[in-house]
Design a protein around this motif. Sequence first.
Motif, PDB file in Angstrom:
ATOM      1  N   ASP A   1       0.832  -1.204   0.000  1.00  0.00           N
ATOM      2  CA  ASP A   1       0.000   0.000   0.000  1.00  0.00           C
ATOM      3  C   ASP A   1       0.868   1.256   0.000  1.00  0.00           C
ATOM      4  OD1 ASP A   1      -2.342  -1.450  -0.030  1.00  0.00           O
ATOM      5  OD2 ASP A   1      -2.826  -1.093   2.075  1.00  0.00           O
ATOM      6  N   SER A   2       1.927   1.237   0.794  1.00  0.00           N
ATOM      7  CA  SER A   2       2.830   2.379   0.859  1.00  0.00           C
ATOM      8  C   SER A   2       3.500   2.636  -0.485  1.00  0.00           C
ATOM      9  CB  SER A   2       3.892   2.144   1.950  1.00  0.00           C
ATOM     10  OG  SER A   2       4.800   3.217   1.986  1.00  0.00           O
ATOM     11  N   ILE A   3       3.965   1.557  -1.134  1.00  0.00           N
ATOM     12  CA  ILE A   3       4.578   1.696  -2.458  1.00  0.00           C
ATOM     13  C   ILE A   3       3.554   2.246  -3.453  1.00  0.00           C
ATOM     14  CG2 ILE A   3       5.528   0.425  -4.433  1.00  0.00           C
ATOM     15  CD1 ILE A   3       6.897  -1.440  -2.371  1.00  0.00           C
ATOM     16  N   ALA A   4       2.338   1.724  -3.401  1.00  0.00           N
ATOM     17  CA  ALA A   4       1.288   2.173  -4.320  1.00  0.00           C
ATOM     18  C   ALA A   4       0.995   3.659  -4.136  1.00  0.00           C
ATOM     19  CB  ALA A   4       0.019   1.348  -4.119  1.00  0.00           C
ATOM     20  N   LYS A   5       0.949   4.133  -2.896  1.00  0.00           N
ATOM     21  CA  LYS A   5       0.691   5.556  -2.644  1.00  0.00           C
ATOM     22  C   LYS A   5       1.819   6.416  -3.199  1.00  0.00           C
ATOM     23  CE  LYS A   5      -2.185   4.777   1.381  1.00  0.00           C
ATOM     24  NZ  LYS A   5      -2.226   4.727   2.836  1.00  0.00           N
ATOM     25  N   SER A   6       3.055   5.977  -2.985  1.00  0.00           N
ATOM     26  CA  SER A   6       4.199   6.730  -3.517  1.00  0.00           C
ATOM     27  C   SER A   6       4.178   6.736  -5.038  1.00  0.00           C
ATOM     28  CB  SER A   6       5.519   6.128  -3.009  1.00  0.00           C
ATOM     29  OG  SER A   6       5.663   6.348  -1.627  1.00  0.00           O
ATOM     30  N   MET A   7       3.882   5.590  -5.640  1.00  0.00           N
ATOM     31  CA  MET A   7       3.834   5.511  -7.107  1.00  0.00           C
ATOM     32  C   MET A   7       2.728   6.410  -7.655  1.00  0.00           C
ATOM     33  SD  MET A   7       6.345   3.683  -8.109  1.00  0.00           S
ATOM     34  CE  MET A   7       5.872   3.592  -9.831  1.00  0.00           C
TER      35      MET A   7
ATOM     36  N   VAL B   1       9.636  14.188  -5.172  1.00  0.00           N
ATOM     37  CA  VAL B   1      10.134  13.042  -5.938  1.00  0.00           C
ATOM     38  C   VAL B   1      11.187  12.311  -5.124  1.00  0.00           C
ATOM     39  CG1 VAL B   1      11.409  12.293  -7.997  1.00  0.00           C
ATOM     40  CG2 VAL B   1       9.591  14.005  -8.202  1.00  0.00           C
ATOM     41  N   ARG B   2      12.130  13.058  -4.560  1.00  0.00           N
ATOM     42  CA  ARG B   2      13.178  12.432  -3.734  1.00  0.00           C
ATOM     43  C   ARG B   2      12.571  11.695  -2.542  1.00  0.00           C
ATOM     44  NH1 ARG B   2      16.191  16.821  -5.618  1.00  0.00           N
ATOM     45  NH2 ARG B   2      15.403  18.237  -4.018  1.00  0.00           N
ATOM     46  N   ASP B   3      11.609  12.323  -1.877  1.00  0.00           N
ATOM     47  CA  ASP B   3      10.975  11.697  -0.704  1.00  0.00           C
ATOM     48  C   ASP B   3      10.245  10.409  -1.071  1.00  0.00           C
ATOM     49  OD1 ASP B   3      11.902  13.764   0.894  1.00  0.00           O
ATOM     50  OD2 ASP B   3       9.960  14.794   0.998  1.00  0.00           O
ATOM     51  N   GLU B   4       9.423  10.469  -2.124  1.00  0.00           N
ATOM     52  CA  GLU B   4       8.649   9.287  -2.527  1.00  0.00           C
ATOM     53  C   GLU B   4       9.565   8.183  -3.044  1.00  0.00           C
ATOM     54  OE1 GLU B   4       5.681   8.918  -1.620  1.00  0.00           O
ATOM     55  OE2 GLU B   4       4.958  10.957  -1.373  1.00  0.00           O
ATOM     56  N   ALA B   5      10.552   8.557  -3.839  1.00  0.00           N
ATOM     57  CA  ALA B   5      11.491   7.560  -4.368  1.00  0.00           C
ATOM     58  C   ALA B   5      12.293   6.922  -3.232  1.00  0.00           C
ATOM     59  CB  ALA B   5      12.419   8.198  -5.391  1.00  0.00           C
ATOM     60  N   SER B   6      12.690   7.714  -2.267  1.00  0.00           N
ATOM     61  CA  SER B   6      13.429   7.167  -1.114  1.00  0.00           C
ATOM     62  C   SER B   6      12.556   6.218  -0.300  1.00  0.00           C
ATOM     63  CB  SER B   6      13.954   8.297  -0.229  1.00  0.00           C
ATOM     64  OG  SER B   6      14.911   9.049  -0.921  1.00  0.00           O
ATOM     65  N   ARG B   7      11.281   6.564  -0.175  1.00  0.00           N
ATOM     66  CA  ARG B   7      10.335   5.701   0.547  1.00  0.00           C
ATOM     67  C   ARG B   7      10.200   4.351  -0.174  1.00  0.00           C
ATOM     68  NH1 ARG B   7       6.588   9.280   1.022  1.00  0.00           N
ATOM     69  NH2 ARG B   7       7.380   9.982   3.015  1.00  0.00           N
ATOM     70  N   ILE B   8      10.091   4.410  -1.500  1.00  0.00           N
ATOM     71  CA  ILE B   8       9.998   3.174  -2.285  1.00  0.00           C
ATOM     72  C   ILE B   8      11.278   2.362  -2.143  1.00  0.00           C
ATOM     73  CG2 ILE B   8       9.859   2.227  -4.631  1.00  0.00           C
ATOM     74  CD1 ILE B   8       8.031   4.696  -5.277  1.00  0.00           C
ATOM     75  N   ALA B   9      12.423   3.023  -2.264  1.00  0.00           N
ATOM     76  CA  ALA B   9      13.714   2.333  -2.154  1.00  0.00           C
ATOM     77  C   ALA B   9      13.838   1.600  -0.824  1.00  0.00           C
ATOM     78  CB  ALA B   9      14.860   3.327  -2.321  1.00  0.00           C
ATOM     79  N   ALA B  10      13.355   2.216   0.234  1.00  0.00           N
ATOM     80  CA  ALA B  10      13.435   1.598   1.565  1.00  0.00           C
ATOM     81  C   ALA B  10      12.591   0.340   1.679  1.00  0.00           C
ATOM     82  CB  ALA B  10      13.014   2.613   2.631  1.00  0.00           C
ATOM     83  N   HIS B  11      11.589   0.199   0.806  1.00  0.00           N
ATOM     84  CA  HIS B  11      10.703  -0.962   0.853  1.00  0.00           C
ATOM     85  C   HIS B  11      11.153  -2.111  -0.035  1.00  0.00           C
ATOM     86  CE1 HIS B  11       7.927   1.005   3.413  1.00  0.00           C
ATOM     87  NE2 HIS B  11       7.401   1.804   2.511  1.00  0.00           N
ATOM     88  N   GLY B  12      12.181  -1.909  -0.826  1.00  0.00           N
ATOM     89  CA  GLY B  12      12.624  -2.948  -1.751  1.00  0.00           C
ATOM     90  C   GLY B  12      13.620  -3.906  -1.109  1.00  0.00           C
ATOM     91  N   GLY B  13      14.216  -4.712  -1.952  1.00  0.00           N
ATOM     92  CA  GLY B  13      15.266  -5.637  -1.512  1.00  0.00           C
ATOM     93  C   GLY B  13      14.837  -6.560  -0.394  1.00  0.00           C
ATOM     94  N   GLU B  14      15.716  -6.729   0.566  1.00  0.00           N
ATOM     95  CA  GLU B  14      15.459  -7.651   1.671  1.00  0.00           C
ATOM     96  C   GLU B  14      14.302  -7.203   2.557  1.00  0.00           C
ATOM     97  OE1 GLU B  14      17.714  -9.535   5.517  1.00  0.00           O
ATOM     98  OE2 GLU B  14      18.950  -8.969   3.807  1.00  0.00           O
ATOM     99  N   THR B  15      14.065  -5.893   2.625  1.00  0.00           N
ATOM    100  CA  THR B  15      12.920  -5.403   3.399  1.00  0.00           C
ATOM    101  C   THR B  15      11.641  -6.024   2.865  1.00  0.00           C
ATOM    102  OG1 THR B  15      14.043  -3.326   3.895  1.00  0.00           O
ATOM    103  CG2 THR B  15      11.643  -3.333   4.084  1.00  0.00           C
ATOM    104  N   MET B  16      11.563  -6.166   1.547  1.00  0.00           N
ATOM    105  CA  MET B  16      10.391  -6.771   0.939  1.00  0.00           C
ATOM    106  C   MET B  16      10.433  -8.296   1.035  1.00  0.00           C
ATOM    107  SD  MET B  16       8.853  -6.455  -2.898  1.00  0.00           S
ATOM    108  CE  MET B  16       8.341  -4.761  -2.643  1.00  0.00           C
TER     109      MET B  16
END
Length: 125
Positions: free
Chosen positions: A42-48, A66-81
Amino acid sequence: MKNVSKRLTTIAACIGIAAGSTAALSHGGATGIVKERMDLMDSIAKSMKSLSEMFRGNSSYDADAVRDEASRIAAHGGETMTRLFPEDSNKAPSEALSSVWNNWEGFSALAAQLTTYAEALAEAA
């Protein structure tokens, strides 16, 4: 920046489809790790959505946003996901497709790429 944005959108969409992201629907009584991953999606969807509005010209471009939303998405990727998808966690009310586990390498690669492209978008902004 446009190509990075397109790639990020594609990756996020693929992950959302595989993970069963349905931001418009309730979480149907989900708890624990299933609810955590639904909240993450949901968080990724809101940022997107916020980024899409800017890139489509429906809202003013704001580099800080853009920086804030992109950083939020980046934090949710990789091992966090990927840590939110342990084996046998695809039972109801989970909406995740079995392809997440059947193609774990592919899913993990997409999760890593999500972070890479989101970080690139933040930097490009």
